[in-house]
Design a protein around this motif. Structure first.
Motif, PDB file in Angstrom:
ATOM      1  N   TYR A 247       0.831  -1.208   0.000  1.00  0.00           N
ATOM      2  CA  TYR A 247       0.000   0.000   0.000  1.00  0.00           C
ATOM      3  C   TYR A 247       0.866   1.260   0.000  1.00  0.00           C
ATOM      4  N   ALA A 248       1.960   1.245   0.743  1.00  0.00           N
ATOM      5  CA  ALA A 248       2.856   2.412   0.786  1.00  0.00           C
ATOM      6  C   ALA A 248       3.469   2.670  -0.589  1.00  0.00           C
ATOM      7  N   ASN A 249       3.794   1.601  -1.309  1.00  0.00           N
ATOM      8  CA  ASN A 249       4.319   1.743  -2.662  1.00  0.00           C
ATOM      9  C   ASN A 249       3.274   2.408  -3.555  1.00  0.00           C
ATOM     10  N   TYR A 250       2.020   2.049  -3.355  1.00  0.00           N
ATOM     11  CA  TYR A 250       0.938   2.652  -4.142  1.00  0.00           C
ATOM     12  C   TYR A 250       0.750   4.129  -3.774  1.00  0.00           C
ATOM     13  N   VAL A 251       0.888   4.466  -2.510  1.00  0.00           N
ATOM     14  CA  VAL A 251       0.823   5.867  -2.087  1.00  0.00           C
ATOM     15  C   VAL A 251       1.927   6.655  -2.797  1.00  0.00           C
ATOM     16  N   GLN A 252       3.107   6.087  -2.834  1.00  0.00           N
ATOM     17  CA  GLN A 252       4.229   6.752  -3.504  1.00  0.00           C
ATOM     18  C   GLN A 252       3.931   6.931  -5.002  1.00  0.00           C
ATOM     19  N   TYR A 253       3.411   5.893  -5.619  1.00  0.00           N
ATOM     20  CA  TYR A 253       3.071   5.943  -7.046  1.00  0.00           C
ATOM     21  C   TYR A 253       2.053   7.049  -7.323  1.00  0.00           C
ATOM     22  N   THR A 254       0.968   7.081  -6.542  1.00  0.00           N
ATOM     23  CA  THR A 254      -0.058   8.101  -6.768  1.00  0.00           C
ATOM     24  C   THR A 254       0.475   9.506  -6.486  1.00  0.00           C
ATOM     25  N   THR A 255       1.334   9.636  -5.492  1.00  0.00           N
ATOM     26  CA  THR A 255       1.925  10.944  -5.178  1.00  0.00           C
ATOM     27  C   THR A 255       2.773  11.448  -6.341  1.00  0.00           C
ATOM     28  N   ILE A 256       3.566  10.580  -6.922  1.00  0.00           N
ATOM     29  CA  ILE A 256       4.380  10.966  -8.079  1.00  0.00           C
ATOM     30  C   ILE A 256       3.488  11.425  -9.229  1.00  0.00           C
ATOM     31  N   LEU A 257       2.416  10.689  -9.481  1.00  0.00           N
ATOM     32  CA  LEU A 257       1.510  11.071 -10.569  1.00  0.00           C
ATOM     33  C   LEU A 257       0.797  12.389 -10.270  1.00  0.00           C
ATOM     34  N   ILE A 258       0.373  12.580  -9.028  1.00  0.00           N
ATOM     35  CA  ILE A 258      -0.285  13.838  -8.646  1.00  0.00           C
ATOM     36  C   ILE A 258       0.664  15.013  -8.859  1.00  0.00           C
ATOM     37  N   ASN A 259       1.891  14.863  -8.421  1.00  0.00           N
ATOM     38  CA  ASN A 259       2.866  15.940  -8.593  1.00  0.00           C
ATOM     39  C   ASN A 259       3.149  16.215 -10.067  1.00  0.00           C
TER      40      ASN A 259
ATOM     41  N   SER B 224      -5.549   4.207   0.004  1.00  0.00           N
ATOM     42  CA  SER B 224      -4.360   3.425   0.375  1.00  0.00           C
ATOM     43  C   SER B 224      -3.898   3.767   1.783  1.00  0.00           C
ATOM     44  N   LYS B 225      -3.914   5.037   2.113  1.00  0.00           N
ATOM     45  CA  LYS B 225      -3.515   5.446   3.462  1.00  0.00           C
ATOM     46  C   LYS B 225      -4.477   4.885   4.508  1.00  0.00           C
ATOM     47  N   GLN B 226      -5.765   4.832   4.176  1.00  0.00           N
ATOM     48  CA  GLN B 226      -6.751   4.238   5.097  1.00  0.00           C
ATOM     49  C   GLN B 226      -6.499   2.736   5.270  1.00  0.00           C
ATOM     50  N   MET B 227      -6.148   2.071   4.182  1.00  0.00           N
ATOM     51  CA  MET B 227      -5.863   0.636   4.267  1.00  0.00           C
ATOM     52  C   MET B 227      -4.641   0.384   5.154  1.00  0.00           C
ATOM     53  N   ILE B 228      -3.647   1.245   5.059  1.00  0.00           N
ATOM     54  CA  ILE B 228      -2.459   1.120   5.911  1.00  0.00           C
ATOM     55  C   ILE B 228      -2.857   1.258   7.372  1.00  0.00           C
ATOM     56  N   LYS B 229      -3.719   2.220   7.676  1.00  0.00           N
ATOM     57  CA  LYS B 229      -4.159   2.418   9.068  1.00  0.00           C
ATOM     58  C   LYS B 229      -4.938   1.214   9.587  1.00  0.00           C
ATOM     59  N   LYS B 230      -5.733   0.584   8.722  1.00  0.00           N
ATOM     60  CA  LYS B 230      -6.513  -0.595   9.120  1.00  0.00           C
ATOM     61  C   LYS B 230      -5.617  -1.779   9.470  1.00  0.00           C
ATOM     62  N   LEU B 231      -4.473  -1.827   8.804  1.00  0.00           N
ATOM     63  CA  LEU B 231      -3.557  -2.952   9.048  1.00  0.00           C
ATOM     64  C   LEU B 231      -2.846  -2.686  10.349  1.00  0.00           C
TER      65      LEU B 231
END
Length: 168
Positions: free
Chosen positions: A117-129, A161-168
């Motif tokens: 999930y953290a890798n996906y957060v990084q991926y989406t952040t790069i695309l957003i930027n 993705s960040k919510q899924m990380i918190k759930k884990l």
């Protein structure tokens, strides 16, 4: 693609034994309506995974047609875990690879799931930027509208993705 298909087959067989037709059907469901795996790709890959000792064929004695089901081996479980923890490269097949990992995430440790999930957060952040940098050029109203819509989708995905990380 081969790595994605391999991960999918191994991950699917973690849950239960399956014959080739069912594997193809489930994989096509995961890939969606526009991307399909052919028999010419699936069966050679099944054969290769079998030769590597990652899966094995078992004959279903309860069936009239002596149908072959495939099951994952201990060696295949090790390879599955290796493929799951390996970071996904930020390339054009990223989303498909992420979906396949997501479909098998219950078979890995909490720690490894958080990393996916953290890798996906990084991926989406790069695309957003990246999208923000395009908007800074103020190309035209139509293009900006499309980019803003894509950014909203990416922001929602990142939030999920960040919510899924918190759930884990």
């Amino acid at each position: 693609m081969k790595k994605i298909y391999t991960l999918f087959i191994l991950g699917t067989l973690m849950e239960k034994d399956m014959h080739g037709y069912l594997l193809k059907s489930v994989l096509n469901d995961v890939l969606g309506p526009f991307k399909k795996i052919s028999w010419g790709v699936l069966y050679p890959l099944i054969h290769e995974l079998s030769e590597l000792g990652w899966i094995e064929a078992v004959v279903d004695e309860s069936s009239d047609k002596s149908k072959k089901d495939y099951q994952i081996t201990d060696k295949g479980r090790l390879e599955f875990n290796k493929l799951m923890v390996e970071p996904i490269e930020f390339k054009h097949l990223y989303m498909m690879h992420f979906k396949v990992k997501l479909s098998a995430i219950k078979w890995i440790s909490r720690y490894d799931a958080v990393n996916i999930y953290a890798n996906y957060v990084q991926y989406t952040t790069i695309l957003i930027n990246y999208k923000k940098s395009i908007l800074a050029h103020e190309i035209n109203e139509h293009v900006n509208g499309l980019i803003e819509t894509e950014m909203k989708e990416l922001q929602l995905d990142r939030k999920w993705s960040k919510q899924m990380i918190k759930k884990l």
